[in-house]
Design an enzyme around this catalytic site. Structure first.
Site, short mmCIF file in Angstrom:
data_model
loop_
_atom_site.label_atom_id
_atom_site.label_comp_id
_atom_site.label_asym_id
_atom_site.label_seq_id
_atom_site.Cartn_x
_atom_site.Cartn_y
_atom_site.Cartn_z
N VAL A 17 9.32 -0.29 7.64
CA VAL A 17 8.90 0.71 6.66
C VAL A 17 7.58 1.32 7.09
O VAL A 17 6.59 0.61 7.30
CB VAL A 17 8.76 0.09 5.26
CG1 VAL A 17 8.25 1.14 4.27
CG2 VAL A 17 10.10 -0.45 4.78
N ASP A 39 -10.16 0.55 6.68
CA ASP A 39 -8.71 0.56 6.88
C ASP A 39 -8.23 1.85 7.53
O ASP A 39 -7.30 1.86 8.34
CB ASP A 39 -8.01 0.34 5.53
CG ASP A 39 -6.61 -0.24 5.68
OD1 ASP A 39 -6.22 -0.57 6.82
OD2 ASP A 39 -5.91 -0.37 4.66
N LYS A 57 -4.56 6.39 3.59
CA LYS A 57 -4.86 6.20 5.02
C LYS A 57 -3.61 6.15 5.87
O LYS A 57 -3.64 6.48 7.06
CB LYS A 57 -5.72 4.94 5.21
CG LYS A 57 -5.12 3.64 4.69
CD LYS A 57 -4.27 2.90 5.69
CE LYS A 57 -3.61 1.68 5.09
NZ LYS A 57 -2.82 0.93 6.07
N LYS A 68 0.85 -1.20 0.00
CA LYS A 68 0.00 0.00 0.00
C LYS A 68 0.88 1.24 0.00
O LYS A 68 1.52 1.55 1.00
CB LYS A 68 -0.92 0.00 1.23
CG LYS A 68 -1.88 -1.19 1.30
CD LYS A 68 -2.64 -1.23 2.61
CE LYS A 68 -3.58 -2.43 2.68
NZ LYS A 68 -4.27 -2.51 4.00
N ALA A 107 -1.01 -7.25 10.53
CA ALA A 107 -0.31 -8.52 10.35
C ALA A 107 -0.37 -9.37 11.62
O ALA A 107 -0.58 -10.59 11.55
CB ALA A 107 1.14 -8.26 9.95
N GLY A 118 -7.96 -3.39 2.67
CA GLY A 118 -8.82 -3.65 3.81
C GLY A 118 -8.09 -3.58 5.14
O GLY A 118 -6.85 -3.62 5.19
#
EC number: 1.1.1.94
Length: 297
Positions: free
Chosen positions: A249, A214, A161, A79, A111, A107
């Site tokens: 990151v 999200d 987002k 993303k 993780a 979405g």
């Protein structure tokens, strides 16, 4: 049928763990990892289905250095927007594979929770609906998948987002309260919609899993690395030291610069992104936040 996840960070590892429940799934990255099912890049590229969970800023370099068969089927699980070119990830992939052969995953999905097999809902977007259904069939029961064809909307929501999560973290770091955070997130959704509409994204995408879903997740939890960047910026820590300490990151940083450049080129009003970038460049978080609170839109 063989699947390979490209990218062995937290998100790539979570996807690999989920997909291997019902299918033969490998995981690979540029550097050797001591992981179960880890294979070389060469071996991974022999799989028919590839899922990319690399940093968005490193995607083009990886694709240039590694040959992808144009017949391979791809799911983009990263993303972000490339800072240097201001291109969306689907635009980058179009230089290497036909658009009928890739989909975009979006979405609300941390993780850590996917790895715990907690209930999760994801969106798979692509012009090839049969391919979307195929990728959806790979996921285990605890991950509910929906499909649509709004690739651009999924890309923009997934990238935007992260920047808004940084802004939300700044607000919470300054202890401005729940009211201010709610105002920031809702106005951020409007800003994201305004930006996405210019590029042809569909209205309903912004209210769905990849949009509001999200955004709400990423902008309200310390599990979000972008939100944590905002918290630390509010403590007047320097961005470089924050990112070094994070050792992961935070896609929202580079993406913020890309969105700001795109917005200026296209004449799109993006006040939240603009103030976040200004903070990166040294503006005080207090001044930037006050500017946002005074906005009339």
């Amino acid at each position: 049928m063989r699947i390979a996840v490209i990218g062995a960070g937290k998100w790539g590892s979570a996807l690999h763990l989920a997909l291997k429940e019902n299918h033969t799934c490998f995981i690979s990255s540029l550097h050797q990892r001591d992981l179960e099912d880890f294979v070389s890049i060469k071996e991974a590229l022999e799989c028919e289905y590839l899922i990319f969970a690399l940093s968005s800023q490193g995607m083009r370099v990886w694709l240039k250095e590694n040959f992808i068969n144009k017949g391979q089927k791809i799911l983009i699980a990263s993303k972000g927007i490339e800072d240097q070119s201001c291109q969306f990830l689907d635009e980058i992939f179009l230089d290497f594979v036909p658009k009928e052969n890739f989909c975009v995953l979006s979405g609300p999905s941390f993780a850590a929770e996917v790895m715990q097999k907690l209930p999760t809902a994801l969106m798979i977007s692509g012009i090839n609906q049969e391919l979307c259904k195929k990728f959806a069939s790979f996921f285990p029961d605890f991950i509910k998948t929906y499909i649509d064809d709004d690739v651009r909307g999924a890309e923009i929501c997934g990238a935007y987002k992260n920047v808004l999560a940084i802004a939300s973290g700044i607000s919470d770091g300054l202890k401005l309260g729940n009211n201010a955070r709610a105002a920031l997130i809702s106005r951020g959704l409007i800003e994201m919609h305004r930006f996405g509409k210019f590029f042809g994204a569909k209205e309903e995408t912004f209210l769905g899993l990849g949009g509001a879903g999200d955004l709400f997740l990423t902008a309200t939890s310390v599990l979000s690395r972008n939100y944590r960047v905002g918290l630390k910026l509010a403590q007047n820590q320097k961005l470089d030291s924050i990112l070094a300490e994070l050792n992961e990151v935070a896609e929202g940083v580079k993406t913020a610069y890309a969105i700001e450049k795109l917005a200026k080129m296209k004449g799109i009003y993006t006040p939240i992104v603009n103030e976040v970038v200004a903070i990166f460049k040294g503006k005080s978080v207090q001044e930037a936040t006050q500017n946002l609170l005074k906005q009339n839109d």
